[in-house]
Design a protein around this motif. Structure first.
Motif, PDB file in Angstrom:
ATOM      1  N   LEU A 269       0.812  -1.213   0.000  1.00 39.53           N
ATOM      2  CA  LEU A 269       0.000   0.000   0.000  1.00 39.53           C
ATOM      3  C   LEU A 269       0.847   1.265   0.000  1.00 39.53           C
ATOM      4  N   HIS A 270       1.836   1.325   0.905  1.00 31.16           N
ATOM      5  CA  HIS A 270       2.595   2.562   0.976  1.00 31.16           C
ATOM      6  C   HIS A 270       4.099   2.336   1.068  1.00 31.16           C
ATOM      7  N   GLY A 271       4.574   1.175   0.684  1.00 34.02           N
ATOM      8  CA  GLY A 271       6.008   0.957   0.619  1.00 34.02           C
ATOM      9  C   GLY A 271       6.722   1.107   1.944  1.00 34.02           C
ATOM     10  N   LYS A 272       6.104   0.629   3.036  1.00 35.69           N
ATOM     11  CA  LYS A 272       6.725   0.653   4.360  1.00 35.69           C
ATOM     12  C   LYS A 272       7.031   2.065   4.859  1.00 35.69           C
ATOM     13  N   GLN A 273       6.236   3.019   4.479  1.00 30.95           N
ATOM     14  CA  GLN A 273       6.502   4.401   4.853  1.00 30.95           C
ATOM     15  C   GLN A 273       5.702   4.792   6.093  1.00 30.95           C
ATOM     16  N   ILE A 274       6.281   5.691   6.880  1.00 28.83           N
ATOM     17  CA  ILE A 274       5.641   6.255   8.064  1.00 28.83           C
ATOM     18  C   ILE A 274       5.413   7.739   7.794  1.00 28.83           C
ATOM     19  N   SER A 275       4.262   8.238   8.203  1.00 31.10           N
ATOM     20  CA  SER A 275       3.891   9.616   7.851  1.00 31.10           C
ATOM     21  C   SER A 275       4.393  10.647   8.858  1.00 31.10           C
TER      22      SER A 275
ATOM     23  N   THR B  64      17.752   3.450   9.369  1.00 36.72           N
ATOM     24  CA  THR B  64      16.405   2.855   9.376  1.00 36.72           C
ATOM     25  C   THR B  64      15.336   3.933   9.499  1.00 36.72           C
ATOM     26  N   ILE B  65      15.579   4.916  10.356  1.00 29.93           N
ATOM     27  CA  ILE B  65      14.622   6.014  10.510  1.00 29.93           C
ATOM     28  C   ILE B  65      14.438   6.750   9.189  1.00 29.93           C
ATOM     29  N   ALA B  66      15.539   7.074   8.541  1.00 29.22           N
ATOM     30  CA  ALA B  66      15.462   7.809   7.280  1.00 29.22           C
ATOM     31  C   ALA B  66      14.742   7.008   6.202  1.00 29.22           C
ATOM     32  N   ALA B  67      14.970   5.699   6.167  1.00 31.18           N
ATOM     33  CA  ALA B  67      14.352   4.864   5.140  1.00 31.18           C
ATOM     34  C   ALA B  67      12.849   4.741   5.330  1.00 31.18           C
ATOM     35  N   HIS B  68      12.367   4.817   6.569  1.00 26.75           N
ATOM     36  CA  HIS B  68      10.937   4.668   6.841  1.00 26.75           C
ATOM     37  C   HIS B  68      10.211   6.005   6.960  1.00 26.75           C
ATOM     38  N   CYS B  69      10.896   7.034   7.443  1.00 21.42           N
ATOM     39  CA  CYS B  69      10.257   8.340   7.665  1.00 21.42           C
ATOM     40  C   CYS B  69      10.731   9.331   6.595  1.00 21.42           C
ATOM     41  N   THR B  70      10.351   9.086   5.379  1.00 16.62           N
ATOM     42  CA  THR B  70      10.837   9.911   4.269  1.00 16.62           C
ATOM     43  C   THR B  70      10.168  11.275   4.189  1.00 16.62           C
ATOM     44  N   GLN B  71       9.089  11.487   4.958  1.00 15.54           N
ATOM     45  CA  GLN B  71       8.382  12.768   4.912  1.00 15.54           C
ATOM     46  C   GLN B  71       8.837  13.732   6.010  1.00 15.54           C
TER      47      GLN B  71
ATOM     48  N   CYS C 110      15.581  11.600   3.080  1.00 13.49           N
ATOM     49  CA  CYS C 110      14.766  12.702   3.613  1.00 13.49           C
ATOM     50  C   CYS C 110      15.200  14.013   2.969  1.00 13.49           C
ATOM     51  N   ALA C 111      14.634  14.299   1.828  1.00 12.20           N
ATOM     52  CA  ALA C 111      15.037  15.501   1.092  1.00 12.20           C
ATOM     53  C   ALA C 111      14.165  16.706   1.401  1.00 12.20           C
ATOM     54  N   SER C 112      13.213  16.570   2.337  1.00 14.99           N
ATOM     55  CA  SER C 112      12.294  17.676   2.636  1.00 14.99           C
ATOM     56  C   SER C 112      12.548  18.313   3.987  1.00 14.99           C
ATOM     57  N   ILE C 113      13.665  18.022   4.605  1.00 15.00           N
ATOM     58  CA  ILE C 113      13.948  18.542   5.944  1.00 15.00           C
ATOM     59  C   ILE C 113      14.132  20.061   5.904  1.00 15.00           C
ATOM     60  N   LYS C 114      13.404  20.744   6.791  1.00 16.41           N
ATOM     61  CA  LYS C 114      13.507  22.200   6.924  1.00 16.41           C
ATOM     62  C   LYS C 114      14.295  22.603   8.165  1.00 16.41           C
TER      63      LYS C 114
END
Length: 492
Positions: free
Chosen positions: A268-274, A293-300, A324-328
């Motif tokens: 469904l969502h490729g093992k991603q965490i929102s 592991t955190i970066a691979a699962h928490c890509t948002q 994680c390319a969206s880090i502010k």
């Protein structure tokens, strides 16, 4: 305000519910009056009509907590509190007032204090400011307060604090009550804050994970008894979780889905965490592999705080930038193994990065600062305190490329001088906060240049700097709203 309302509540409206009382305080041995006999009868009736579905404040307050000492001084009880709430027995009514003016004043005061005249929406607004334990106590005052206190609009947040609270039991009782309308599922609860509750264990988090599928925010900072498995259950069973604070949870080394959830949800969502906000400050055992592991699962992720995660290195930051390319906002303060190579990886965030803290990263020099300045032109906040390798050249490059900088901390950088301040003053006109604490080479001339160009300066820290009183007064004249932190006793 609510405590005043509780004191003036009519005792006759408390039938069918319970209220908190202090221990028995009567020591007289005279013959009971008729009013006292009626009060004792009323107590038995109240105890027999207790509302069993309402969570008792005793589950949240310990029996010897000051929160239980809420009874009025004139009230007496036939028994002390033993973990459950008991009915309040009021003292006999006062003698009849004979003077008409005194009777009129007493009647007017009673009418003004009556809470029955407040409409429901006003009561709900008052209740919305109460913490969870106080809200549970209000539910036991009378039937009307019971119905208002359990209004779903008041239960989008559970907030519990304190070392003495049995948090696991409190969460279990509260979620059971909130699940009455929707069995086994609490759909209205979106935020749980139990920061500083050291008695919280994995069982409490498992209760949240099982009953709160709509959870969006969880703060368990300082709860050092929780482990990875409990956090995995929460992020796996609460797919809408966006804000997670596990700072100070020393046993947490990773954020990931459980194996069962990974297998079930992978298509469904490729093992991603929102999760978008993650605070892992003081998670001392977090290593590069866990960060991978955190970066691979928490890509948002957009906000990540790794303060004092002392085992993180440049390699962990490389993994982070891959996924994680969206880090502010990013903080790696006191991560002593982070160097210029790590800043080169962070610079890949480019214009998306707005907040960066590298305080006390002793391996950072002008080279790393140049990487950040070159690619992160929209940086607004930089904390480089204690980075002793930064010189005027690094500040020059930073000032010329990050012209929208609003907050800069370069304290305890002994190689900085007035030349670096001049570059800041001529390029960063929007600067509002500047810390130069313990910069021994800074003089009053550099401060005057800053004050003459940065009119919006609101905070200036020059503690332990050799700055004259005239220079400080010059800053105060040109920057009217500036608060100056200094160690010069002659300036006030």
């Amino acid at each position: 305000m609510v405590s005043r309302l509780l004191q003036h509540q009519d005792p006759q409206q408390c039938k069918g519910s319970s209220s908190i009382s202090s221990d028995v305080s009567s020591s007289t041995d005279h013959t009971p009056t008729k009013a006292q006999k009626n009060a004792a009868t009323s107590e038995d009736s109240d105890l027999s009509m207790r509302t069993l579905s309402t969570p008792s404040p005793a589950l949240i307050f310990p029996p010897n907590s000051p929160g239980f000492q809420n009874g009025r001084g004139s009230s007496t009880s036939s028994s002390s509190i033993t973990g459950e709430t008991v009915a309040m027995v009021h003292s006999p009514p006062p003698t009849r007032l004979t003077h008409p003016l005194i009777r009129l004043a007493s009647r007017q005061q009673k009418e003004q204090a009556s809470v029955d005249r407040l409409p429901d929406h006003s009561m709900l607004h008052i209740f919305s400011f109460l913490p969870t334990n106080q809200l549970c106590r209000c539910a036991r005052v009378c039937r009307r307060w019971y119905n208002l206190a359990w209004d779903p609009r008041l239960w989008r947040t559970i907030r519990l604090t304190g070392d003495t609270i049995n948090v696991d039991r409190a969460l279990r009782v509260l979620t059971r009550r909130l699940c009455q309308d929707t069995p086994n599922v609490c759909l209205m609860l979106e935020t749980v804050i139990v920061s500083g509750c050291r008695r919280l264990t994995d069982r409490g988090l498992y209760t949240i994970a099982q009953c709160c599928p709509e959870l969006r925010r969880l703060e368990v900072s300082g709860c050092y008894n929780i482990s990875n498995e409990a956090v995995f259950d929460v992020v796996s069973l609460c797919p809408n979780l966006e804000h997670l604070d596990v700072s100070g949870c020393s046993k947490v080394t990773c954020i990931s889905l459980t194996r069962e959830a990974s297998i079930k949800l992978s298509p469904l969502h490729g093992k991603q965490i929102s999760i978008r906000y993650l605070d892992m400050t003081d998670c001392f055992v977090l290593e590069d592999e866990g960060l991978h592991t955190i970066a691979a699962h928490c890509t948002q992720l957009t906000h990540l705080y790794l303060r004092r995660c002392v085992r993180i290195t440049d390699e962990g930051l490389r993994y982070l930038m891959i996924y994680c390319a969206s880090i502010k906002e990013l903080s790696v303060s006191d991560c002593r193994f982070v160097s210029d190579f790590g800043l080169r990886e962070i610079a890949k965030l480019e214009s998306r990065l707005r907040y960066l803290s590298i305080a006390h990263c002793g391996r950072v020099t002008d080279v790393g600062v140049r990487y950040i300045a070159k690619y992160c032109g929209k940086l607004r906040y930089l904390n480089a305190r204690g980075c002793e390798g930064i010189t005027d050249h690094g500040v020059e490059y930073l000032a010329k490329n990050c012209t929208k900088l609003k907050s800069l901390d370069i304290g305890k950088c002994p190689l900085l001088s007035d030349a670096g301040l001049e570059f800041l003053a001529l390029n960063c006109f929007n600067l509002k906060r500047l810390s130069l604490k313990s910069c021994e080479s800074i003089t009053g001339q550099g401060l005057q240049i800053v004050a003459a160009n940065c009119f919006d300066l609101q905070m200036l820290n020059v503690q332990d700097c050799e700055v004259s009183v005239e220079a400080l007064r010059f800053v105060k004249r040109h920057c009217k709203r500036c608060i100056i932190e200094h160690t010069n006793p002659a300036f006030f």
